[in-house]
Structures are given as structure tokens and as C-alpha cells.
Scaffold this motif. Structure first.
Motif: not given
Length: 156
Positions: A73-80
Motif C-alpha cells: 500500500g505504501i508503494l502504491a501511494a508512491g507509485w501512483l
């Protein structure tokens, strides 16, 4: 009436990116989870705690089940934010597409982790990222994942 065949999929272009992006995201989440687990266990070993290989494996498995989804989830936020910017830049400079996506995945991960750290009640949310070597070890997985995504979608 003639029917023409085409090599193009009838699905929207973005849907063809879902599987490669999901695979890259999974790779980065697993990498980060394993790195943070081993980083933390090594800190205990450095303090003199004996941790057998079976306990390392068990702790790694537990973190893959419990921490990897949070980290994903943390990755997804950054990658978004980071990956669409890289894709836009890659339209302008297509020869730089792979390095742009790899760098964006790494930078997005670091930005997301540092943002979580800024709002978390504890000093850092992921102890392995407290110092630069651990942060870079985790970011390496995101960079490799970004490169994987670039390679899997190169024919677009």
C-alpha cells in the motif's frame, strides 16, 4: 463485406499494463518485506541474539503475510504519482523510458516511506529505512520492479 484482423487488443491500453504493473508491484513488495525482516533480524544478531535459519525463515514468512500488504500500500501511494510522471516524460524521451520508470519506482518508494515516517507516531515506520543503507536496500527492489515493468510494457 470483408473482415480485417488486427494485432491490437480491443481492451483499453491501460488494462494491458495491469498485469505487468501488478507483477512489478508484487516484486517490490516482497523484496521490501524480505529486506526489512532480514535487516531487523541482523540488528538483533549484532546485539548478540542467536537467530537460527529456521527462525529467520519463519519471521520472513510471517512478514510476507503481515507486513508485505502494508508495504504494498505504501508503494502504491508512491507509485501512483511517480510512474505516470515517468510515463509522460518517456513520451518525450522514449530512449529513456526504462531508466525513467526504474528511477520513478525508486523515488516513489522513498517519497512514500518518508511521508509515512512524517505522519507516523513512531520515529520511523520501517526500521530498516531509518538510515541510508537500509533505505537504499529497500529502494533497490522498487528500482528493479520499475525496470521489470518497463521491460514488460516496452512494446506499447
Amino acid at each position: 463485406m470483408s473482415l480485417r484482423t488486427t494485432n491490437h487488443s480491443t481492451s483499453p491500453r491501460w488494462t494491458r499494463h495491469l498485469a505487468p504493473l501488478s507483477l512489478a508491484w508484487l516484486l517490490a513488495a516482497v523484496w521490501g518485506s524480505v529486506v526489512q525482516t532480514q535487516w531487523n533480524l541482523q540488528a538483533l544478531v549484532d546485539l548478540g541474539v542467536d537467530i537460527p535459519a529456521t527462525e529467520r525463515a519463519s519471521a520472513t514468512w510471517q512478514d510476507l503475510i503481515s507486513f508485505a500488504p502494508v508495504y504494498a500500500g505504501i508503494l502504491a501511494a508512491g507509485w501512483l504519482l511517480a510512474l505516470p510522471v515517468a510515463l509522460l516524460l518517456a513520451r518525450r524521451w522514449p530512449v529513456w523510458r526504462s531508466p525513467l520508470l526504474a528511477a520513478a519506482a525508486g523515488v516513489g518508494m522513498v517519497a512514500a516511506v518518508r511521508t509515512v515516517d512524517a505522519v507516523a507516531p513512531m520515529p520511523v515506520f520501517i526500521d530498516a529505512t531509518r538510515h541510508l543503507p537500509g533505505l537504499l536496500a529497500m529502494a533497490t527492489g522498487a528500482v528493479i520492479a520499475g525496470l521489470l515493468y518497463a521491460l514488460l510494457t516496452a512494446r506499447e
